[in-house]
Enzyme design. Structure first.
Site, PDB file in Angstrom:
ATOM      1  N   GLU A 221       0.793  -1.456   0.143  1.00 16.27           N
ATOM      2  CA  GLU A 221      -0.127  -0.228   0.074  1.00 16.27           C
ATOM      3  C   GLU A 221       1.005   0.772   0.419  1.00 16.27           C
ATOM      4  O   GLU A 221       0.427   2.451  -0.519  1.00 16.27           O
ATOM      5  CB  GLU A 221      -0.551  -0.134   1.025  1.00 16.27           C
TER       6      GLU A 221
ATOM      7  N   ARG B 284       0.454   3.408  -2.845  1.00 16.99           N
ATOM      8  CA  ARG B 284       0.013   4.979  -2.954  1.00 16.99           C
ATOM      9  C   ARG B 284       0.890   6.066  -2.891  1.00 16.99           C
ATOM     10  O   ARG B 284       0.954   7.686  -3.218  1.00 16.99           O
ATOM     11  CB  ARG B 284      -1.192   4.329  -1.770  1.00 16.99           C
TER      12      ARG B 284
ATOM     13  N   ASP C 185      -4.164 -10.053  -8.867  1.00 16.77           N
ATOM     14  CA  ASP C 185      -4.500  -8.642  -9.938  1.00 16.77           C
ATOM     15  C   ASP C 185      -3.034  -8.670 -10.252  1.00 16.77           C
ATOM     16  O   ASP C 185      -2.784  -8.209 -11.505  1.00 16.77           O
ATOM     17  CB  ASP C 185      -5.607  -8.091  -8.732  1.00 16.77           C
TER      18      ASP C 185
ATOM     19  N   GLU D 140     -12.362  -0.347 -10.896  1.00 23.87           N
ATOM     20  CA  GLU D 140     -11.790  -1.192 -11.340  1.00 23.87           C
ATOM     21  C   GLU D 140     -12.527  -1.166 -12.919  1.00 23.87           C
ATOM     22  O   GLU D 140     -11.876  -1.490 -13.784  1.00 23.87           O
ATOM     23  CB  GLU D 140     -11.569  -3.220 -11.398  1.00 23.87           C
TER      24      GLU D 140
HETATM   25  C1  DMJ Z   1      -5.957   0.014  -5.390  1.00 30.59           C
HETATM   26  O1  DMJ Z   1      -6.014   0.108  -4.456  1.00 30.59           O
HETATM   27  C2  DMJ Z   1      -5.584  -0.598  -6.249  1.00 30.59           C
HETATM   28  O2  DMJ Z   1      -5.822  -0.680  -7.572  1.00 30.59           O
HETATM   29  C3  DMJ Z   1      -4.726  -1.839  -5.889  1.00 30.59           C
HETATM   30  O3  DMJ Z   1      -4.165  -2.617  -6.885  1.00 30.59           O
HETATM   31  C4  DMJ Z   1      -5.987  -2.694  -6.283  1.00 30.59           C
HETATM   32  N1  DMJ Z   1      -7.765  -2.380  -6.123  1.00 30.59           N
HETATM   33  C5  DMJ Z   1      -8.057  -1.144  -4.603  1.00 30.59           C
HETATM   34  C6  DMJ Z   1      -9.073  -0.041  -5.497  1.00 30.59           C
HETATM   35  O4  DMJ Z   1      -9.828  -1.156  -5.790  1.00 30.59           O
END
Ligand code: DMJ
Length: 479
Positions: free
Chosen positions: A108, A112, A239, A373
């Site tokens: 995170e 972020r 993902d 998404e």
């Molecule tokens: C985000 O923090 C990022 O896209 C992460 O890869 C997974 N999804 C959340 C938002 O849904």
């Protein structure tokens, strides 16, 4: 919408991680916001042994603040909200302190904070963003002190220790597999090779290890370097690992052929073992548990339409049209998960079983937390096809957000997309400002606004320039 989200955050929660629009205050934030429904109840936390995670509050204790500010910088800049951008920048300069104690998720913080600071630097050239990104990157390095160099999930800023307690604890594919883009830029901007070396080593481990049927399971032991269990998903836990393979290739100005090959090989295995078409004709990517399929897709997995569209152009000639079509079909399925609800927003997870398709059927999976998404895929598909349907679908999302998620003091997630009387969850997630609103804005912009030729978006939608670094982190900037 962006101005409204920002102003309310500023008014009630400036400096906190996220805004709670109903109670009009701030909170530390749920750093596990991307986990799929079901996992938090399934005992995985014990398996992972995160030292710092407080299940009761679903937050980390202490640590960094201002997630919404850092996540918003580039969106504010892009939308020319100049005054608001200056407010955000002033906070970063004066109040974003890195000498914090407490713990944080490596993933995170990377996507972020480091992603947000890097983008702000590349868009504006302001040194403060570069310096803070590098400093923060250095603070993450102790997480890599494991026998394999595969990092643990949590880093303690004060002690420099990292989160693990038992030999059975695992690292998560989407977490350690989503560092590559940012770490190459950290090396380029600092001249310090250490960042690039860390992610090169992760790549090495992943290349060498045996993959069941060519698939990448979600949990790996950082001690032995072996998979811990055979759960495979293009949604939560897996993902962005796949996303970073194709984007590493693109960001390297198409020189990182290793990443390219890994991406197409992984996609072939996913198609062979996870891809399905429902009796009603909807294409979806199921989840795989040691050979048995869960016929469900998480909202998180809906980014894959955009990813497959983005990767289609560099596939083998004979596969390109197929990938374009596959991307369109997956995006259509995700759209169906939205239109089959009363609010026209999609649930956290939707299933294909017992004659029900693209709807949540399990308890606790009907919520929508302002995730990006689906609109992310609309944006990529729009740029690829210019089919107006994607703008229409995106506009429907705007209308639904306005109707069901706007509150007096900011936007909020809702607890049940199948109820037209909204039950707000009291959270304005920082990724709503970083991603959802940015992708919607780009959906309605010209193609040369953050052109996909020149920029790749990290998994938190922070744009990073193409052709700056090759796979070794060396500068290869175009003249
Ligand atoms: C985000 O923090 C990022 O896209 C992460 O890869 C997974 N999804 C959340 C938002 O849904």
């Amino acid at each position: 919408m962006m101005r409204f989200s920002w102003q309310n955050y500023k008014l009630y929660a400036m400096g906190e991680n996220e805004l709670r629009p109903l109670t009009k205050d701030g909170y530390e934030g749920n750093m596990f916001g991307w986990f799929p429904a079901g996992w938090s109840n399934g005992g995985w936390l014990e398996t992972l042994s995160f030292l710092s995670y407080s299940p009761e509050h679903k937050t980390f204790k202490g640590g960094l603040s201002g997630a919404t500010i850092i996540d918003s910088l580039d969106t504010l800049y892009l939308m020319e909200l100049k005054e608001e951008f200056q407010e955000a920048k002033a906070w970063v300069k004066e109040s974003f302190h890195l000498n914090v104690s407490g713990e944080a998720s490596l993933f995170e913080v990377n996507i972020r904070y480091i992603g947000g600071l890097l983008s702000a630097f590349y868009l504006t050239g302001e040194e403060v963003f570069r310096l803070k990104a590098i400093k923060l990157g250095e603070k993450l390095l102790p997480a890599f002190n494991t026998p394999t160099g595969i990092p643990k999930g949590v880093v303690n800023f004060k002690s420099g220790s990292w989160g693990w307690t038992t030999a059975g604890s695992s690292s998560i594919l989407a977490e350690f597999g989503s560092l590559h883009l940012e770490f190459l830029h950290l090396t380029e901007l600092s001249g310090n090779q250490v960042f690039a070396e860390k992610v090169r080593n992760i790549r090495r481990v992943l290349r060498k290890i045996d993959k069941p049927f060519g698939l990448y399971p979600n949990f790996l032991s950082p001690v032995s370097g072996n998979w811990v269990q055979h759960h495979v998903s293009v949604g939560g836990l897996g993902d962005s690992f796949y996303e970073y393979l194709i984007k590493s290739w693109l960001m390297s100005a198409k020189t990182d052929t290793e990443a390219k090959n890994m991406y197409y090989e992984a996609l072939e295995a996913i198609e062979t073992y996870l891809l399905n078409v429902s009796p009603g004709g909807l294409t979806y990517i199921a989840e795989w548990r040691g050979g048995i399929l869960d016929h469900k897709m998480g909202h998180l997995a809906c980014f894959s339409g955009g990813m497959i569209a983005l990767g289609a152009e560099d596939a083998k000639e004979e596969k390109r049209a197929h990938y374009r079509e596959l991307a369109a079909q997956i995006t259509r399925t995700c759209h169906e998960s939205y239109v089959r609800s009363d609010t026209k927003l999609g649930p956290e997870a939707f299933w294909f079983n017992s004659g029900r398709e693209a709807v949540a059927t399990q308890l606790g999976e009907s919520y929508y937390i302002l995730r990006p998404e689906v609109v992310e895929s609309y944006m990529y598909l729009w740029r690829q096809t210019h089919n107006p349907i994607y703008r229409e679908w995106g506009w429907d999302v705007v209308m639904a957000l306005e109707k069901y998620c706007r509150t007096e003091a900011g936007f909020s997630g809702i607890q049940d997309v199948y109820s037209s009387i909204p039950n707000h969850d009291n959270k304005q997630q920082s990724f709503f400002l970083a991603e959802t609103l940015k992708y919607l804005y780009l959906l309605f912009s010209e193609d040369d606004v953050l052109s996909l030729e020149d920029w790749v978006f990290n998994t938190e939608a922070h744009p990073l320039p193409v052709n700056h670094s090759d796979s070794l982190g060396r500068a290869t900037r175009r003249q």
